[in-house]
Design a protein around this motif. Structure first.
Motif, PDB file in Angstrom:
ATOM      1  N   GLU A 173       0.806  -1.227   0.000  1.00  0.00           N
ATOM      2  CA  GLU A 173       0.000   0.000   0.000  1.00  0.00           C
ATOM      3  C   GLU A 173       0.843   1.283   0.000  1.00  0.00           C
ATOM      4  O   GLU A 173       0.289   2.380  -0.001  1.00  0.00           O
ATOM      5  N   VAL A 174       2.156   1.143  -0.016  1.00  0.00           N
ATOM      6  CA  VAL A 174       3.034   2.318   0.013  1.00  0.00           C
ATOM      7  C   VAL A 174       3.114   2.920  -1.387  1.00  0.00           C
ATOM      8  O   VAL A 174       3.392   2.214  -2.365  1.00  0.00           O
ATOM      9  N   GLU A 175       2.871   4.214  -1.476  1.00  0.00           N
ATOM     10  CA  GLU A 175       2.985   4.902  -2.760  1.00  0.00           C
ATOM     11  C   GLU A 175       4.462   5.076  -3.093  1.00  0.00           C
ATOM     12  O   GLU A 175       5.233   5.642  -2.320  1.00  0.00           O
ATOM     13  N   ILE A 176       4.837   4.593  -4.262  1.00  0.00           N
ATOM     14  CA  ILE A 176       6.219   4.665  -4.700  1.00  0.00           C
ATOM     15  C   ILE A 176       6.425   5.970  -5.473  1.00  0.00           C
ATOM     16  O   ILE A 176       5.699   6.265  -6.417  1.00  0.00           O
ATOM     17  N   THR A 177       7.412   6.734  -5.041  1.00  0.00           N
ATOM     18  CA  THR A 177       7.811   7.964  -5.715  1.00  0.00           C
ATOM     19  C   THR A 177       9.323   7.915  -5.866  1.00  0.00           C
ATOM     20  O   THR A 177       9.988   7.044  -5.271  1.00  0.00           O
ATOM     21  N   PRO A 178       9.907   8.858  -6.612  1.00  0.00           N
ATOM     22  CA  PRO A 178      11.373   8.862  -6.722  1.00  0.00           C
ATOM     23  C   PRO A 178      12.083   9.056  -5.374  1.00  0.00           C
ATOM     24  O   PRO A 178      13.257   8.719  -5.243  1.00  0.00           O
ATOM     25  N   GLU A 179      11.401   9.571  -4.366  1.00  0.00           N
ATOM     26  CA  GLU A 179      12.012   9.811  -3.057  1.00  0.00           C
ATOM     27  C   GLU A 179      11.884   8.626  -2.109  1.00  0.00           C
ATOM     28  O   GLU A 179      12.433   8.646  -1.010  1.00  0.00           O
TER      29      GLU A 179
END
Length: 185
Positions: free
Chosen positions: A97-103
């Motif tokens: 459920e973790v949103e993946i972003t470049p950070e």
């Protein structure tokens, strides 16, 4: 001949901070301990080997750590997992459920001792760059975030100095690659 189990040794402090060891040397050091089918995966201290299924894992870990310390001149904390244990860690996947972003980096920290019993989740570091979202008796699942362009702290330090064990972290996707390589045996 006793049943053999493939173990994965997750080594901490290998090829970081000026401490360099070739994988060829690392394989030789494990071979000197009488371990069979020794292989390595990438340069960050992942060693596969076979040992008797009934081996005393704590004693084996101490032998590996003592031998590496004597041969390399510095402590190399080691955490052992079997292929099946690593597969179970990956199957648990608390990151779904973790949103993946470049950070964002998803990390699993392999622990030598269970996490603190009174641990309240999620546990966030004071800077907010690390967040423990789940634990097992042997692992912590950490979301590491780059803040203001800065790399997060080492996820293996998330419990602070009061933690009586040690941990070594791998990116979750790297742990999956390690499992695939170990299975190729």
């Amino acid at each position: 001949m006793a049943d053999q189990t493939t173990f994965i040794a997750f080594l901490r402090a290998v090829n970081v901070g000026g401490r360099t060891v070739t994988m060829e040397r690392l394989r030789a050091l494990f071979g000197e301990l009488g371990l069979a089918a020794v292989r390595t995966y990438i340069q960050s201290g992942n060693v596969f080997f076979s040992a008797d299924s009934g081996v005393d894992r704590a004693a084996l870990t101490r032998r590996i750590e003592a031998h590496l310390s004597q041969a390399l001149g510095y402590q190399v904390p080691t955490v052992l997992r079997t292929v099946d244990e690593l597969a179970a860690v990956l199957a648990a996947d608390p990151f779904h459920e973790v949103e993946i972003t470049p950070e964002v980096r998803l990390c699993v920290v392999f622990l030598s001792e269970p996490p603190p019993a009174d641990l309240a989740l999620p546990l966030r570091s004071p800077k907010g760059d690390l967040e423990v979202i789940a634990v097992t008796p042997g692992e912590a699942f950490v979301v590491a975030r780059r803040l203001a362009g800065r790399a997060p702290a080492n996820p293996a330090t998330v419990f602070g100095r009061t933690y009586r064990g040690h941990g070594t972290s791998r990116f979750f996707h790297t742990a999956a690659k390690i499992l695939a390589a170990a299975r190729k045996g």
